[in-house]
Design a protein around this motif. Structure first.
Motif, PDB file in Angstrom:
ATOM      1  N   THR A  27       0.804  -1.231   0.000  1.00 44.36           N
ATOM      2  CA  THR A  27       0.000   0.000   0.000  1.00 44.36           C
ATOM      3  C   THR A  27       0.833   1.275   0.000  1.00 44.36           C
ATOM      4  N   GLU A  28       2.153   1.168   0.179  1.00 46.94           N
ATOM      5  CA  GLU A  28       3.011   2.349   0.182  1.00 46.94           C
ATOM      6  C   GLU A  28       4.229   2.121  -0.728  1.00 46.94           C
ATOM      7  N   PRO A  29       3.995   2.069  -2.018  1.00 48.66           N
ATOM      8  CA  PRO A  29       5.109   1.838  -2.941  1.00 48.66           C
ATOM      9  C   PRO A  29       6.065   3.032  -2.978  1.00 48.66           C
ATOM     10  N   ASN A  30       7.278   2.780  -3.392  1.00 51.42           N
ATOM     11  CA  ASN A  30       8.243   3.843  -3.640  1.00 51.42           C
ATOM     12  C   ASN A  30       8.156   4.251  -5.113  1.00 51.42           C
ATOM     13  N   VAL A  31       7.884   5.521  -5.337  1.00 49.37           N
ATOM     14  CA  VAL A  31       7.696   6.037  -6.689  1.00 49.37           C
ATOM     15  C   VAL A  31       8.829   7.015  -6.999  1.00 49.37           C
ATOM     16  N   ILE A  32       9.582   6.726  -8.039  1.00 54.13           N
ATOM     17  CA  ILE A  32      10.695   7.579  -8.428  1.00 54.13           C
ATOM     18  C   ILE A  32      10.584   7.875  -9.922  1.00 54.13           C
ATOM     19  N   VAL A  33      10.760   9.145 -10.284  1.00 58.59           N
ATOM     20  CA  VAL A  33      10.775   9.538 -11.691  1.00 58.59           C
ATOM     21  C   VAL A  33      12.147  10.115 -12.004  1.00 58.59           C
ATOM     22  N   PHE A  34      12.861   9.448 -12.921  1.00 54.93           N
ATOM     23  CA  PHE A  34      14.208   9.853 -13.317  1.00 54.93           C
ATOM     24  C   PHE A  34      14.147  10.528 -14.686  1.00 54.93           C
ATOM     25  N   PRO A  35      14.721  11.715 -14.854  1.00 58.98           N
ATOM     26  CA  PRO A  35      14.837  12.316 -16.187  1.00 58.98           C
ATOM     27  C   PRO A  35      16.287  12.317 -16.684  1.00 58.98           C
ATOM     28  N   LYS A  36      16.446  12.304 -17.984  1.00 58.93           N
ATOM     29  CA  LYS A  36      17.762  12.544 -18.598  1.00 58.93           C
ATOM     30  C   LYS A  36      17.533  13.426 -19.820  1.00 58.93           C
TER      31      LYS A  36
END
Length: 291
Positions: free
Chosen positions: A106-115
């Motif tokens: 119920t508490e995922p880790n969400v990461i958005v990486f840009p390049k």
């Protein structure tokens, strides 16, 4: 460079996750990679559709809407001053006890990486080679774009780091499946061929879009189980990938092909190029959907 993590923006050197994240411990995570063209996230709806389906399979109790992700992307692009970018939207299961968990996460880790990426200029050609290592079978009913990448890593080690080369997997039964980071197509006698998802391939977003483009253009598209000899006899071969777009093949198994001079690949790329700053989904192409 700034990244997004769990509701905040932070410099990449400051980003941390717990070693108790089940994405780290057990590979329970999915991700999407897509391109930003002049501020527009191409085919974002299709990527989110697949991401949400993958999270459901992994029992991650979360879902993302276009509006939610757009808000993140706009701020992330502004902070990094990017107009054209590679984006990886990564969702791992989140923290838990050591041991396999059957309850929902119920508490995922969400990461958005840009390049940052340069604006696309023209198609980049590649040579394609058959891999000795065989494509593994999906862990479940169909292949997810998940953290399970050992088969791909071993394949990449087999061919090395040459940027103009892609390895193509065969299944254990000897059928063509896909590239290390791509789907494969070939054209022969008025028909565009590609391996069926039942071979165990990832149903790529760009794969689906190109199938829709081809059918919209009046081409016959066939998905099936094919041996390498059928692709070797093709007039044109190309690969698809959400970051690299449409990649013409210049050689495969010792046979030369026209690469970016191919008539079909040039026509498809022209249509692709016309849509990449506007479309949210392949469904917008005359309602054609390929599942």
């Amino acid at each position: 460079m700034y990244v997004y993590i769990n509701g905040q923006f932070a410099k990449k050197e400051e980003v941390m996750i717990s070693p108790f994240d089940h994405g780290f411990l057990y590979g329970l995570g999915v991700f999407e990679t897509f391109r930003i063209y002049n501020g527009h996230p191409f085919l974002l709806d299709d990527h989110l559709e697949r991401l949400n389906a993958g999270m459901k399979t992994l029992n991650i109790d979360a879902a993302f809407s276009r509006e939610e992700v757009l808000k993140i992307l706009k701020e992330l692009l502004a902070k990094n001053r990017y107009k054209h970018a590679y984006i990886r939207l990564n969702v791992s299961a989140g923290n838990g006890e050591i041991g396999l968990q059957t309850e929902s996460y119920t508490e995922p880790n969400v990461i958005v990486f840009p390049k940052p990426l340069s604006p696309p200029v023209e198609m980049a050609e590649k040579m394609a080679v058959l891999l000795d290592i065989k494509r593994n079978t999906p862990e479940g009913g169909e292949r997810l774009k998940s953290h399970h990448y050992l088969n791909n890593v071993l394949a990449k080690r087999e061919i090395g780091n040459a940027p103009d080369m892609e390895g193509v997997f065969l299944t254990q039964e000897g059928f063509l499946s896909e590239g290390i980071v791509s789907n494969i197509f070939w054209y022969k006698d008025g028909i565009l061929f590609t391996p069926a998802i039942e071979t165990g391939i990832l149903n790529g977003i760009t794969r689906r879009f190109v199938i829709a483009l081809a059918r919209e253009a009046g081409l016959t598209v066939r998905e099936g189980f094919y041996k390498q000899e059928e692709a070797e006899a093709a007039d044109e071969i190309f690969l698809t990938n959400s970051i690299q777009e449409i990649v013409p093949v210049t050689s495969f198994s010792g046979t030369d092909y026209p690469g970016k001079e191919g008539r079909i690949v040039k026509a498809l790329y022209k249509h692709y190029e016309a849509h990449r700053e506007t479309l949210w989904s392949r469904i917008q192409l005359g309602g054609i959907v390929n599942d």
